[in-house]
Design a protein around this motif. Sequence first.
Motif, PDB file in Angstrom:
ATOM      1  N   TYR A 170       0.834 103.025  53.409  1.00 53.77           N
ATOM      2  CA  TYR A 170       0.634 101.853  52.556  1.00 53.77           C
ATOM      3  C   TYR A 170      -0.352 100.930  53.256  1.00 53.77           C
ATOM      4  CZ  TYR A 170       4.719 103.278  49.838  1.00 53.77           C
ATOM      5  OH  TYR A 170       5.593 103.968  49.050  1.00 53.77           O
ATOM      6  N   PHE A 171      -1.298 100.399  52.482  1.00 51.74           N
ATOM      7  CA  PHE A 171      -2.315  99.506  53.038  1.00 51.74           C
ATOM      8  C   PHE A 171      -2.279  98.179  52.275  1.00 51.74           C
ATOM      9  CE2 PHE A 171      -3.658 103.631  54.348  1.00 51.74           C
ATOM     10  CZ  PHE A 171      -4.352 103.462  55.537  1.00 51.74           C
ATOM     11  N   GLY A 172      -2.449  97.084  53.004  1.00 49.12           N
ATOM     12  CA  GLY A 172      -2.478  95.774  52.374  1.00 49.12           C
ATOM     13  C   GLY A 172      -3.419  94.830  53.102  1.00 49.12           C
ATOM     14  N   ALA A 178       1.162 100.762  57.064  1.00 48.91           N
ATOM     15  CA  ALA A 178       2.465 101.186  57.563  1.00 48.91           C
ATOM     16  C   ALA A 178       2.949 102.367  56.730  1.00 48.91           C
ATOM     17  CB  ALA A 178       3.471 100.039  57.507  1.00 48.91           C
ATOM     18  N   LYS A 179       3.989 103.033  57.226  1.00 50.18           N
ATOM     19  CA  LYS A 179       4.503 104.211  56.535  1.00 50.18           C
ATOM     20  C   LYS A 179       5.335 103.854  55.307  1.00 50.18           C
ATOM     21  CE  LYS A 179       2.848 107.594  58.986  1.00 50.18           C
ATOM     22  NZ  LYS A 179       1.904 108.573  58.373  1.00 50.18           N
ATOM     23  N   THR A 180       5.882 102.631  55.275  1.00 50.66           N
ATOM     24  CA  THR A 180       6.660 102.185  54.123  1.00 50.66           C
ATOM     25  C   THR A 180       6.164 100.822  53.681  1.00 50.66           C
ATOM     26  OG1 THR A 180       8.351 101.008  55.403  1.00 50.66           O
ATOM     27  CG2 THR A 180       8.684 103.395  55.027  1.00 50.66           C
ATOM     28  N   LEU A 181       6.439 100.486  52.415  1.00 47.72           N
ATOM     29  CA  LEU A 181       6.021  99.178  51.903  1.00 47.72           C
ATOM     30  C   LEU A 181       6.757  98.056  52.624  1.00 47.72           C
ATOM     31  CD1 LEU A 181       4.324  97.586  49.916  1.00 47.72           C
ATOM     32  CD2 LEU A 181       6.136  97.872  48.211  1.00 47.72           C
ATOM     33  N   ARG A 182       8.044  98.253  52.912  1.00 44.48           N
ATOM     34  CA  ARG A 182       8.808  97.236  53.626  1.00 44.48           C
ATOM     35  C   ARG A 182       8.198  96.955  55.005  1.00 44.48           C
ATOM     36  NH1 ARG A 182      13.991  95.174  53.512  1.00 44.48           N
ATOM     37  NH2 ARG A 182      14.557  96.553  51.782  1.00 44.48           N
ATOM     38  N   LEU A 216       5.122  97.504  55.886  1.00 42.15           N
ATOM     39  CA  LEU A 216       3.818  96.853  55.698  1.00 42.15           C
ATOM     40  C   LEU A 216       4.005  95.359  55.466  1.00 42.15           C
ATOM     41  CD1 LEU A 216       0.752  96.823  55.242  1.00 42.15           C
ATOM     42  CD2 LEU A 216       1.193  97.426  52.851  1.00 42.15           C
ATOM     43  N   LYS A 217       4.940  94.986  54.592  1.00 43.15           N
ATOM     44  CA  LYS A 217       5.199  93.577  54.321  1.00 43.15           C
ATOM     45  C   LYS A 217       5.567  92.827  55.595  1.00 43.15           C
ATOM     46  CE  LYS A 217       8.061  93.025  50.862  1.00 43.15           C
ATOM     47  NZ  LYS A 217       9.155  93.352  49.916  1.00 43.15           N
ATOM     48  N   ASN A 218       6.431  93.404  56.396  1.00 41.42           N
ATOM     49  CA  ASN A 218       6.853  92.740  57.629  1.00 41.42           C
ATOM     50  C   ASN A 218       5.684  92.555  58.591  1.00 41.42           C
ATOM     51  OD1 ASN A 218       9.504  92.520  56.773  1.00 41.42           O
ATOM     52  ND2 ASN A 218      10.137  94.465  57.698  1.00 41.42           N
ATOM     53  N   LYS A 219       4.802  93.545  58.668  1.00 37.83           N
ATOM     54  CA  LYS A 219       3.637  93.430  59.540  1.00 37.83           C
ATOM     55  C   LYS A 219       2.695  92.334  59.042  1.00 37.83           C
ATOM     56  CE  LYS A 219       1.864  97.274  61.348  1.00 37.83           C
ATOM     57  NZ  LYS A 219       1.346  98.658  61.468  1.00 37.83           N
ATOM     58  N   LEU A 220       2.480  92.282  57.715  1.00 40.54           N
ATOM     59  CA  LEU A 220       1.598  91.252  57.157  1.00 40.54           C
ATOM     60  C   LEU A 220       2.200  89.859  57.316  1.00 40.54           C
ATOM     61  CD1 LEU A 220       0.360  93.041  53.901  1.00 40.54           C
ATOM     62  CD2 LEU A 220      -0.861  92.790  56.068  1.00 40.54           C
ATOM     63  N   PHE A 221       3.522  89.741  57.120  1.00 34.11           N
ATOM     64  CA  PHE A 221       4.184  88.445  57.335  1.00 34.11           C
ATOM     65  C   PHE A 221       4.005  87.985  58.780  1.00 34.11           C
ATOM     66  CE2 PHE A 221       7.461  89.613  53.847  1.00 34.11           C
ATOM     67  CZ  PHE A 221       6.574  89.218  52.859  1.00 34.11           C
ATOM     68  N   ALA A 222       4.144  88.925  59.732  1.00 36.79           N
ATOM     69  CA  ALA A 222       4.006  88.583  61.148  1.00 36.79           C
ATOM     70  C   ALA A 222       2.592  88.120  61.479  1.00 36.79           C
ATOM     71  CB  ALA A 222       4.379  89.787  62.007  1.00 36.79           C
ATOM     72  N   GLU A 223       1.623  88.572  60.674  1.00 38.03           N
ATOM     73  CA  GLU A 223       0.226  88.206  60.921  1.00 38.03           C
ATOM     74  C   GLU A 223      -0.192  86.950  60.168  1.00 38.03           C
ATOM     75  OE1 GLU A 223      -1.421  91.905  59.777  1.00 38.03           O
ATOM     76  OE2 GLU A 223      -1.243  92.795  61.764  1.00 38.03           O
ATOM     77  N   GLY A 224       0.730  86.367  59.389  1.00 33.56           N
ATOM     78  CA  GLY A 224       0.432  85.085  58.768  1.00 33.56           C
ATOM     79  C   GLY A 224       0.469  85.046  57.250  1.00 33.56           C
ATOM     80  N   LEU A 225       0.799  86.156  56.590  1.00 33.96           N
ATOM     81  CA  LEU A 225       0.878  86.151  55.126  1.00 33.96           C
ATOM     82  C   LEU A 225       2.030  85.252  54.673  1.00 33.96           C
ATOM     83  CD1 LEU A 225       0.202  87.171  52.267  1.00 33.96           C
ATOM     84  CD2 LEU A 225       1.608  89.193  52.742  1.00 33.96           C
ATOM     85  N   ASP A 226       1.770  84.383  53.714  1.00 36.65           N
ATOM     86  CA  ASP A 226       2.782  83.485  53.165  1.00 36.65           C
ATOM     87  C   ASP A 226       3.806  84.293  52.369  1.00 36.65           C
ATOM     88  OD1 ASP A 226       3.917  81.707  50.928  1.00 36.65           O
ATOM     89  OD2 ASP A 226       2.992  80.233  52.245  1.00 36.65           O
ATOM     90  N   GLU A 227       5.067  84.264  52.794  1.00 38.86           N
ATOM     91  CA  GLU A 227       6.104  85.077  52.147  1.00 38.86           C
ATOM     92  C   GLU A 227       6.356  84.637  50.712  1.00 38.86           C
ATOM     93  OE1 GLU A 227       9.638  85.951  54.362  1.00 38.86           O
ATOM     94  OE2 GLU A 227       8.636  85.664  56.291  1.00 38.86           O
ATOM     95  N   ASN A 228       6.273  83.341  50.448  1.00 36.11           N
ATOM     96  CA  ASN A 228       6.498  82.858  49.084  1.00 36.11           C
ATOM     97  C   ASN A 228       5.390  83.327  48.149  1.00 36.11           C
ATOM     98  OD1 ASN A 228       8.868  81.471  49.745  1.00 36.11           O
ATOM     99  ND2 ASN A 228       7.728  79.650  50.391  1.00 36.11           N
TER     100      ASN A 228
END
Length: 355
Positions: free
Chosen positions: A311-313, A326-330, A332-344
Motif C-alpha cells: 500500500y502506498f500513500g 507498507a504491507k497493510t493499510l493499517r 501505512l496509516k500509522n506510518k503516515l500519522f507518525a510522519e505528520g499526517l493529520d489523523e482527523n
Amino acid sequence: MRILTIGNSKNIEILTNFLAQNKDFLVFTTLENTEANATGIRPENIDELRDFALANEINLTIAAGDTLPDIDYLTVFGENNLAILTPDREALKIASSKAFGKKFIYKNKIQTPRFAFFEKPNLAIEHIKTAQYPIIIKPDGHSDTETAYIAETFSAAKKQAEKLFQRGNSKVLTEEYIYGKEASIYVLSDGFKPIILGSCANFQNEISILNPSFLDKNLEEKIYNEIIFPTISGLAREEAEYTGVLGFDVIITPKKEVYLIEYNSFFKDIDCEIILKGNAENWAKLFMDAIIGTLQDNFETPFSIKKEDEYFGAFRLDNEIISDSAKTLRALKNKLFAEGLDENMFSEAEKIWRL
C-alpha cells in the motif's frame, strides 16, 4: 542510459529524484537542488536543451509541467532524432485549458457534470443567480494557488467568480456539483493504446492513496471503456495523438456512475511518487515503449502492468510531499500519522472513500 528531465514543477522534481536513484541511469535536469546533475539551462531555452541533449548523447528526454503548452519540444527534439516523452501540442490542449477539454469531452460523448464558461464577470454572476447549489467555481487553466471552489450560496459563488476575474483569469468555469468519491486515473499512451499505470484516491489535494479498494476491476474497465479509450481515440481521429502520461480526474457516485471532471498532462505532484514506486516495471523502458509505439507488444491488456504488493500513500506537509508504503493499510496509516499526517483529516477522507 542517459536521461534529461525538463520542467520546473514539483512533479518533475519527484520524477528526477526517483530516476536518479537508479545506478544504471545518468540523469540530467533543468532543476536545481535535486539528486541529478543540473544543466544550468532554463526549460524555455529549447535550442540550448537540444544542443545539450546532442552533445551529451541523451537517450531519453522527459518534458512536463506548466511550460509545455507554449514550447514545441516534440518537434525540435524529434527533428534531431532525440527520443522525447511529451505530448503533441494540439493534444495537450485538453489538459492545459479546461474550456478546450470540456468541449472535447462533450464532443466525444463522455459523461461530465453540466458546465458553462464565462469571459465576463457580469455574465458569470447572472448565471450563478439561478444555479442549483452547491456549485463549483474554477479558473480555466491549471494552478497551484487557484483550485476548484465549492460554493454553497450565491454570495460565496459571486465572491469567488469576481476574485478569479480580478486575478487576471480570462475565463471562469461553473460546474454542477457531483457527490461521490474523487479519483485520478493515470495512463501511459503511445498515441493509440493507453495502459493504466495506477489510480489514486484524492482528498482536497492533501492526501492520496494508491489503487484504493473502491476502484475494483469492473469500475476500472468501465472507466477505460467509457472515458480513457474514447479520449485517446478521439484525439487520434483528429490527428493529435497523445504520447505520454495523461491523468483523468473522475467522480464516482454511490450508484457507480462515473463523471470525468478534467484532464492532467502529467502526474499531480501528490500522486507522482506513489505511482512511480507502486509499479514494478522499468520506467525508462515504459517511456521508451510509448515513444516508439511498442506498448501493444509488451502489454496484452491495458490493465496488465505489474503492481508492487504494498500500500502506498502520500500527503502534503509544509509544501512538501511526504510518502510511504507498507504491507497493510493499517500499517501505512500509522506510518503516515507518525510522519505528520493529520489523523482527523484522514478520517474525513475515509468517510468519503467508503461511501
